[in-house]
Design an enzyme around this catalytic site. Structure first.
Site, PDB file in Angstrom:
ATOM      1  N   ASP A  33      -0.254   5.116   0.825  1.00  0.00           N
ATOM      2  CA  ASP A  33      -0.552   6.134   1.845  1.00  0.00           C
ATOM      3  C   ASP A  33      -0.579   5.517   3.239  1.00  0.00           C
ATOM      4  OD1 ASP A  33      -0.913   8.432   0.138  1.00  0.00           O
ATOM      5  OD2 ASP A  33      -2.664   7.381  -0.630  1.00  0.00           O
ATOM      6  N   THR A  66      -2.872   0.357  -4.290  1.00  0.00           N
ATOM      7  CA  THR A  66      -3.316   1.535  -3.544  1.00  0.00           C
ATOM      8  C   THR A  66      -4.573   2.148  -4.152  1.00  0.00           C
ATOM      9  OG1 THR A  66      -2.642   3.766  -2.891  1.00  0.00           O
ATOM     10  CG2 THR A  66      -1.747   2.955  -4.946  1.00  0.00           C
ATOM     11  N   ASP A  94      -1.508  -0.239   6.289  1.00  0.00           N
ATOM     12  CA  ASP A  94      -1.467   0.536   7.541  1.00  0.00           C
ATOM     13  C   ASP A  94      -2.843   0.737   8.147  1.00  0.00           C
ATOM     14  OD1 ASP A  94      -2.161   2.346   5.326  1.00  0.00           O
ATOM     15  OD2 ASP A  94      -2.278   3.824   6.937  1.00  0.00           O
ATOM     16  N   GLU A 126      -0.675  11.150   4.876  1.00  0.00           N
ATOM     17  CA  GLU A 126      -2.030  11.688   5.069  1.00  0.00           C
ATOM     18  C   GLU A 126      -2.058  13.030   5.808  1.00  0.00           C
ATOM     19  OE1 GLU A 126      -4.366  10.667   3.402  1.00  0.00           O
ATOM     20  OE2 GLU A 126      -4.383   8.506   3.178  1.00  0.00           O
ATOM     21  N   GLU A 146     -13.830  10.535  -3.435  1.00  0.00           N
ATOM     22  CA  GLU A 146     -14.878   9.945  -2.602  1.00  0.00           C
ATOM     23  C   GLU A 146     -14.912  10.637  -1.235  1.00  0.00           C
ATOM     24  OE1 GLU A 146     -12.572   8.411  -4.352  1.00  0.00           O
ATOM     25  OE2 GLU A 146     -13.555   6.921  -5.621  1.00  0.00           O
ATOM     26  N   ARG A 147     -13.704  11.015  -0.746  1.00  0.00           N
ATOM     27  CA  ARG A 147     -13.600  11.680   0.563  1.00  0.00           C
ATOM     28  C   ARG A 147     -14.221  13.077   0.500  1.00  0.00           C
ATOM     29  NH1 ARG A 147      -8.055  10.861   1.817  1.00  0.00           N
ATOM     30  NH2 ARG A 147      -8.840   8.757   2.181  1.00  0.00           N
ATOM     31  N   ASP A 174       0.874  -1.167   0.000  1.00  0.00           N
ATOM     32  CA  ASP A 174       0.000   0.000   0.000  1.00  0.00           C
ATOM     33  C   ASP A 174       0.921   1.230   0.000  1.00  0.00           C
ATOM     34  OD1 ASP A 174      -2.247   1.749   0.554  1.00  0.00           O
ATOM     35  OD2 ASP A 174      -1.535   1.787   2.639  1.00  0.00           O
ATOM     36  N   LYS A 231      -5.746  19.486  -5.817  1.00  0.00           N
ATOM     37  CA  LYS A 231      -5.152  18.857  -4.619  1.00  0.00           C
ATOM     38  C   LYS A 231      -3.964  17.971  -5.025  1.00  0.00           C
ATOM     39  CE  LYS A 231      -5.033  14.837  -2.244  1.00  0.00           C
ATOM     40  NZ  LYS A 231      -4.791  13.514  -2.810  1.00  0.00           N
ATOM     41  N   HIS A 239     -10.056  17.943  -6.717  1.00  0.00           N
ATOM     42  CA  HIS A 239      -9.137  16.809  -6.576  1.00  0.00           C
ATOM     43  C   HIS A 239      -7.900  16.972  -7.462  1.00  0.00           C
ATOM     44  CE1 HIS A 239      -7.791  12.549  -6.906  1.00  0.00           C
ATOM     45  NE2 HIS A 239      -7.902  12.688  -5.605  1.00  0.00           N
TER      46      HIS A 239
END
Ligand code: XBP
Ligand code: MG
Length: 250
Positions: free
Chosen positions: A12, A123, A184, A19, A56-57, A10, A86, A83
């Site tokens: 992040d 990921t 994680d 994050e 989605e967040r 993974d 970002k 996004h």
């Protein structure tokens, strides 16, 4: 006993703590640039992390904190624009070297390569984010280390769905028991286990209290020869860090 053939990472929270000081400020920069007074502080971001995937967040945030915005005709364009910006701000941040790899990651990747283990990335993050992070932390050449980079919208259902892991297994032409995943978060663990892949969890501040039932082992980081990891769940025997010989021995 099945022979271990590949390590699946993974990104992040696992390769790097991206994050809190990476994606979060980048989202906030995108909001400010767009003239929005939205601000995701550390606590709120912890709550929003239950949703994987940046687009989605943002939608989840709007639904729960800015419901009036749901009526906008151009909602999906707004989310896509925020996004995209970002992702740009996140790239700028990575260029500064502000987000290093987590303890033991570089060493384990190098050892695994030397030991003939295949490598893959699995990921929900946008593909460019993976490229940026690998280039910024390991150099351009590191992109060739990974046989498969399974990322972002390549499958419609993001983690905790197992789809992205199933996609990677197909690309690698491997069975789940020939692989080992590194995650994680609970969402990541669910995704890997859902695909039948044994999983090592390295927790971080946001995920330390989550449920990691059925993980192979849960540790605070991968460790180094002179920097032992702390075992939070499971057993490493007499080993004090994760190394390729230990993984190959099963
Ligand atoms: C990571 C994520 C990602 C990142 C941002 O989950 O949820 O959404 O926060 O990436 P995991 P994008 O580590 O389980 O893959 O904004 O590019 O989606
Ligand atoms: Mg993660």
């Amino acid at each position: 006993m099945t022979q271990l053939k590949a390590l699946l990472f993974d990104v992040d929270g696992t390769l790097a703590d991206t994050e809190r000081d990476g994606h979060r400020p980048a989202f906030n920069q995108a909001f400010t640039e767009a003239g929005l007074d939205w601000h995701w502080d550390e606590t709120l971001y912890g709550e929003l992390l239950q949703v994987t995937g940046g687009k989605e967040r943002i939608l989840f945030f709007i639904e729960h904190y800015q419901p009036a915005v749901l009526k906008q005709a151009n909602l999906s364009q707004l989310i896509a624009h925020l996004h995209k910006r970002k992702t740009h701000f996140y790239f700028e941040l990575l260029q500064t070297g502000a987000i290093p790899l987590r303890t033991g990651v570089k060493r384990l990747l190098q050892e695994a390569r030397a030991a003939g283990l295949r490598l893959a990335i699995v990921t929900t993050t946008t593909p460019e984010n993976v490229t940026y992070l690998l280039k910024a932390s390991l150099g351009e050449e590191a992109l060739t280390w990974f046989e498969c980079i399974a990322a972002g919208d390549i499958v419609p259902k993001k983690k905790p769905a197992p789809d992205i892991y199933e996609y990677a297994l197909k690309q690698l032409k491997l069975r789940p028991d020939e692989c080992l995943a590194f995650e994680d978060s609970e969402n990541g663990l669910k995704a890997a286990l859902g695909a039948g892949i044994p999983t090592v969890v390295t927790v971080n501040n946001y995920t330390a209290q989550q449920n990691f039932t059925n993980a192979l082992v849960v540790i605070d980081h991968l460790g180094e020869p002179d920097q032992p990891c702390r075992v939070l769940q499971g057993n490493l025997g007499s080993h004090t860090y994760i190394h390729s010989d230990l993984l190959k021995a099963g």
